[in-house]
Design a protein around this motif. Structure first.
Motif, short mmCIF file in Angstrom:
data_model
loop_
_atom_site.label_atom_id
_atom_site.label_comp_id
_atom_site.label_asym_id
_atom_site.label_seq_id
_atom_site.Cartn_x
_atom_site.Cartn_y
_atom_site.Cartn_z
N GLU A 230 0.83 -1.21 0.00
CA GLU A 230 0.00 0.00 0.00
C GLU A 230 0.87 1.26 0.00
O GLU A 230 0.53 2.26 -0.64
N GLU A 231 2.03 1.19 0.67
CA GLU A 231 2.91 2.35 0.78
C GLU A 231 3.54 2.71 -0.57
O GLU A 231 3.75 3.89 -0.88
N HIS A 232 3.85 1.70 -1.38
CA HIS A 232 4.53 1.93 -2.67
C HIS A 232 3.54 2.12 -3.81
O HIS A 232 3.91 2.56 -4.91
N TYR A 233 2.29 1.79 -3.56
CA TYR A 233 1.28 1.65 -4.61
C TYR A 233 1.13 2.92 -5.47
O TYR A 233 1.08 2.84 -6.69
N GLU A 234 1.07 4.09 -4.83
CA GLU A 234 0.80 5.32 -5.59
C GLU A 234 1.93 5.70 -6.54
O GLU A 234 1.72 6.52 -7.44
N THR A 235 3.12 5.15 -6.35
CA THR A 235 4.20 5.43 -7.29
C THR A 235 4.07 4.57 -8.56
O THR A 235 4.74 4.83 -9.55
N ILE A 236 3.20 3.57 -8.51
CA ILE A 236 3.02 2.65 -9.64
C ILE A 236 1.69 2.89 -10.35
O ILE A 236 1.60 2.81 -11.58
N ILE A 237 0.65 3.19 -9.59
CA ILE A 237 -0.71 3.37 -10.15
C ILE A 237 -1.39 4.54 -9.45
O ILE A 237 -1.40 4.60 -8.21
N THR A 238 -1.99 5.44 -10.25
CA THR A 238 -2.75 6.55 -9.64
C THR A 238 -4.22 6.53 -10.04
O THR A 238 -5.01 7.29 -9.50
N THR A 239 -4.58 5.66 -10.99
CA THR A 239 -5.95 5.68 -11.52
C THR A 239 -6.94 4.82 -10.73
O THR A 239 -8.12 4.76 -11.06
N ARG A 240 -6.45 4.10 -9.73
CA ARG A 240 -7.34 3.44 -8.77
C ARG A 240 -6.57 3.27 -7.46
O ARG A 240 -5.35 3.33 -7.46
N GLU B 151 12.50 -3.98 0.06
CA GLU B 151 12.17 -5.31 0.61
C GLU B 151 11.07 -5.18 1.65
O GLU B 151 10.24 -6.08 1.79
N ASP B 152 11.03 -4.07 2.35
CA ASP B 152 9.95 -3.85 3.32
C ASP B 152 8.60 -3.78 2.62
O ASP B 152 7.59 -4.25 3.15
N ASP B 153 8.57 -3.23 1.39
CA ASP B 153 7.32 -3.21 0.61
C ASP B 153 6.87 -4.62 0.26
O ASP B 153 5.68 -4.94 0.31
N ARG B 154 7.82 -5.47 -0.07
CA ARG B 154 7.49 -6.86 -0.40
C ARG B 154 6.90 -7.58 0.81
O ARG B 154 5.91 -8.31 0.70
N ILE B 155 7.52 -7.35 1.95
CA ILE B 155 7.03 -7.96 3.20
C ILE B 155 5.65 -7.44 3.53
O ILE B 155 4.75 -8.20 3.93
N SER B 156 5.43 -6.15 3.32
CA SER B 156 4.13 -5.53 3.60
C SER B 156 3.03 -6.12 2.72
O SER B 156 1.92 -6.41 3.19
N MET B 157 3.33 -6.34 1.43
CA MET B 157 2.35 -6.94 0.53
C MET B 157 1.99 -8.35 0.99
O MET B 157 0.81 -8.73 1.02
N LEU B 158 3.01 -9.15 1.34
CA LEU B 158 2.75 -10.51 1.82
C LEU B 158 1.93 -10.48 3.11
O LEU B 158 1.07 -11.35 3.33
#
Length: 324
Positions: free
Chosen positions: A156-166, A197-204
């Protein structure tokens, strides 16, 4: 269902690699038939022209990636593809459409027909069509849909750098609607998006702590595509994939862990290490929507060498073949 805190998942993730793989292999053997691998075939039933801005995706209309845009595939072509995939050993057909969300129109009616016809082949039918409402999920269920894929992609923390349309919440709402309709959930993510790597752990952590763990979790390595914002991202090291698969296996013992995009770049020994770490599904066929993938014959030879056998359809413990 045992749940893990983010700190506990982090401790698992950072174990020495061989120790992590050994532990994941033990969990896999005690919860699954470790000799079985589910073979799935993924086809793009509607390609390109998507309004979203997912930074990794060649199908976004705003990027110039050379993707051959086409409308909805004819029903006969879908069924013929499914028959060919089944003959090659696939037990699941996943149909992907480059839509932002499902709309109640003639195209959705056609997709429902595709689901009904492929279901008759005694294959698990999966769709990935973007966001959908509970009512739409119920229509898919009634047509015989077995699984719905809707990836979280990243943390969720990294999400907005990849997608902004949802939003991330939009994705979680779709998963909620799928689960409420009693369709099995397929949801995972992509590594190599510039995340930590913290983003990967957060997603899991999010995936493993859903009210019911997903029946299927694809672990994808980014395939950089020229024309997308992530075209210059470096290849994900195989060790990162192994670490993600092993961690996912330990925290989601009975989930089908899918070795997904990026497999085309892996050698057979690298893939073998992923299977040892707990991966028990692959996508076979020469394409994954629009990116290259090993062909059926190559995969059959690999499974023979490794002593692995294709898994039969409808093996989830609490699921029966849909009645239509």
């Amino acid at each position: 269902m045992e749940t893990y805190s983010k700190e506990q998942i982090s401790a698992i993730y950072y174990r020495p690699l061989l120790e992590l793989v050994f532990d994941a292999a033990a969990v896999h053997r005690s919860n699954n038939d470790h000799r079985e691998v589910q073979i799935s075939n993924l086809i793009s039933i509607k390609t390109g022209g998507c309004k979203e801005d997912c930074a990794y995706c060649p199908q976004a209309a705003r990027y110039n990636t050379g993707v051959n845009v086409h409308g909805l595939m004819p029903l006969e072509t879908v069924v013929a593809t499914a028959v060919k995939a089944k003959q090659a050993g696939a037990s699941r057909l996943c149909m992907g459409a480059a839509w932002r969300e499902v709309r109640n129109n003639r195209d959705f009616d056609k997709v429902l027909e595709m689901v009904k016809e492929v279901n008759k082949l005694d294959m698990e039918v999966c769709c990935t069509l973007g966001m959908l409402t509970y009512e739409q999920a119920m229509r898919l269920k009634e047509a015989g849909l077995y699984a719905y894929n809707h990836n979280l992609d990243t943390s969720e923390e990294h999400y907005e750098t990849i997608i902004t349309t949802r939003t991330y919440e939009d994705r979680l709402n779709t998963l909620h609607n799928v689960r409420k309709a009693n369709i099995t959930v397929c949801s995972g993510g992509i590594i190599g998006l510039g995340e930590s790597e913290d983003d990967r752990i957060s997603m899991l952590h999010v995936l493993s702590n859903l009210p019911q763990q997903p029946e299927s979790v694809p672990i994808n390595a980014l395939v950089p595509v020229k024309g997308t914002p992530l075209e210059n991202q470096p290849r994900v090291p195989v060790w990162d994939m192994v670490r993600m698969i092993a961690t996912a296996r330990i925290i989601m013992p009975k989930t089908v862990i899918r070795l997904s995009a990026g497999r085309h770049e892996m050698s057979m020994p690298e893939q073998a290490l992923c299977f040892l770490a707990g991966a028990n599904s692959i996508f076979a066929g020469d394409k994954l929507l629009t990116t290259p993938n090993p062909e059926f014959d190559q995969d059959r030879m690999m499974l023979d060498i490794l002593g692995l056998t294709p898994r039969k359809p409808f093996k989830e413990t609490n699921q029966l073949k849909p009645e239509v």
